[in-house]
Scaffold this motif. Sequence first.
Motif, short mmCIF file in Angstrom:
data_model
loop_
_atom_site.label_atom_id
_atom_site.label_comp_id
_atom_site.label_asym_id
_atom_site.label_seq_id
_atom_site.Cartn_x
_atom_site.Cartn_y
_atom_site.Cartn_z
N ARG A 224 -57.19 -28.17 -44.52
CA ARG A 224 -56.48 -28.01 -43.26
C ARG A 224 -56.94 -26.73 -42.56
N LEU A 225 -57.11 -25.66 -43.34
CA LEU A 225 -57.56 -24.40 -42.77
C LEU A 225 -58.98 -24.54 -42.21
N MET A 226 -59.86 -25.20 -42.96
CA MET A 226 -61.23 -25.43 -42.48
C MET A 226 -61.23 -26.20 -41.17
N SER A 227 -60.41 -27.23 -41.11
CA SER A 227 -60.37 -28.09 -39.92
C SER A 227 -59.83 -27.36 -38.70
N GLU A 228 -58.95 -26.38 -38.93
CA GLU A 228 -58.40 -25.59 -37.83
C GLU A 228 -59.39 -24.53 -37.34
N ILE A 229 -60.20 -24.02 -38.26
CA ILE A 229 -61.06 -22.87 -37.96
C ILE A 229 -62.44 -23.29 -37.46
N PHE A 230 -63.08 -24.26 -38.15
CA PHE A 230 -64.47 -24.58 -37.88
C PHE A 230 -64.61 -25.78 -36.94
N PRO A 231 -65.72 -25.86 -36.19
CA PRO A 231 -65.99 -27.06 -35.38
C PRO A 231 -66.24 -28.26 -36.29
N PRO A 232 -66.02 -29.49 -35.79
CA PRO A 232 -66.10 -30.69 -36.64
C PRO A 232 -67.42 -30.85 -37.38
N GLU A 233 -68.54 -30.48 -36.75
CA GLU A 233 -69.84 -30.68 -37.39
C GLU A 233 -70.08 -29.76 -38.57
N GLU A 234 -69.18 -28.80 -38.79
CA GLU A 234 -69.30 -27.87 -39.91
C GLU A 234 -68.37 -28.24 -41.07
N VAL A 235 -67.58 -29.31 -40.91
CA VAL A 235 -66.55 -29.62 -41.91
C VAL A 235 -66.85 -30.96 -42.57
N LEU A 236 -67.02 -30.94 -43.89
CA LEU A 236 -67.20 -32.16 -44.66
C LEU A 236 -65.86 -32.88 -44.77
N ALA A 237 -65.89 -34.22 -44.65
CA ALA A 237 -64.66 -35.01 -44.73
C ALA A 237 -63.93 -34.78 -46.05
N PHE A 238 -62.61 -34.89 -46.02
CA PHE A 238 -61.75 -34.59 -47.18
C PHE A 238 -62.26 -35.26 -48.45
N ASP A 239 -62.43 -36.59 -48.42
CA ASP A 239 -62.80 -37.33 -49.63
C ASP A 239 -64.19 -36.97 -50.15
N LEU A 240 -65.07 -36.54 -49.24
CA LEU A 240 -66.43 -36.20 -49.66
C LEU A 240 -66.50 -34.87 -50.41
N TRP A 241 -65.38 -34.17 -50.50
CA TRP A 241 -65.35 -32.92 -51.26
C TRP A 241 -65.21 -33.15 -52.77
N LYS A 242 -64.94 -34.37 -53.20
CA LYS A 242 -64.67 -34.62 -54.62
C LYS A 242 -65.81 -34.12 -55.51
N GLU A 243 -67.04 -34.57 -55.23
CA GLU A 243 -68.16 -34.18 -56.07
C GLU A 243 -68.52 -32.70 -55.94
N PRO A 244 -68.57 -32.13 -54.71
CA PRO A 244 -68.87 -30.70 -54.64
C PRO A 244 -67.88 -29.84 -55.42
N LEU A 245 -66.59 -30.16 -55.36
CA LEU A 245 -65.61 -29.36 -56.08
C LEU A 245 -65.79 -29.45 -57.59
N GLU A 246 -66.25 -30.61 -58.06
CA GLU A 246 -66.45 -30.80 -59.50
C GLU A 246 -67.78 -30.24 -59.98
N ASP A 247 -68.67 -29.88 -59.06
CA ASP A 247 -69.98 -29.31 -59.41
C ASP A 247 -69.78 -27.89 -59.93
N PRO A 248 -70.17 -27.61 -61.18
CA PRO A 248 -69.94 -26.26 -61.72
C PRO A 248 -70.72 -25.17 -60.99
N GLY A 249 -71.77 -25.54 -60.25
CA GLY A 249 -72.57 -24.56 -59.53
C GLY A 249 -72.01 -24.18 -58.18
N ILE A 250 -71.02 -24.93 -57.69
CA ILE A 250 -70.41 -24.65 -56.39
C ILE A 250 -69.04 -24.03 -56.64
N ARG A 251 -68.86 -22.83 -56.15
CA ARG A 251 -67.64 -22.07 -56.43
C ARG A 251 -66.79 -21.97 -55.17
N VAL A 252 -65.64 -22.62 -55.20
CA VAL A 252 -64.72 -22.63 -54.07
C VAL A 252 -63.44 -21.91 -54.51
#
Length: 222
Positions: A19-47
């Motif tokens: 929600r914070l990302m969607s409020e702050i960044f323009p749409p072309e900079e924000v990955l859709a909610f469901d598409l975050w599943k794999e990046p969040l589970e990737d041990p090399g990507i730290r959120v």
Amino acid sequence: MDYVRVTDIADPLFAGLHRLMSEIFPPEEVLAFDLWKEPLEDPGIRVFVAVHEGEVVGATEYRYYADDEIAMTDFTIIGRPGLGIGPFLASRREADLKRLAAEAGGTLQGMFAEIYDPYRSNEHPFGGVKPMDPFVRREVLAHLGYRRLDFEYVHPSWQQDGEAVSGLDLCFLPYAGQSSLPGIFVARFLRTYYGVLEPKPAAWTDMVESLERGGDAALLPL
């Protein structure tokens, strides 16, 4: 304030982050909610999120590339002024990256980041949050030591529509005192970093191929 890693889209903190990302960044900079599943589970990507009184008020995403001893800051979000969120995120991120580098037997040589250039385009309101104003952010990052790479930069849209996104500089925070980076090194990083996004815009491909053919890219003041 707590610094909490998010690794699952089912985590309630991720809903606050998206929600914070969607409020702050323009749409072309924000990955859709469901598409975050794999990046969040990737041990090399730290959120990580900054949590204040149970609310997500800031966030940062970054990666460490052990082979090249460099990092990339994907984004930093300051959701509210007056809480010291920016320094909090920057210090926690740096400490985490230096720990990762030490565990890998290396040192942190530098960190890439994409930085909006408001002198070319100041059309993004960033949710009306003043610390996210691109003029403010650019000056803060300049004070931290970031420098811009001397070439015209575009990146593929995170909406995966093949469009080229401009209006940003690719920058680098040189921990080892570098005054330039080999073009082929920058190109290799970009091919790795944007490897998951298809289709690639022709402007991006031309830019990367030009870096591969050229010499060093100077690091210039912001």
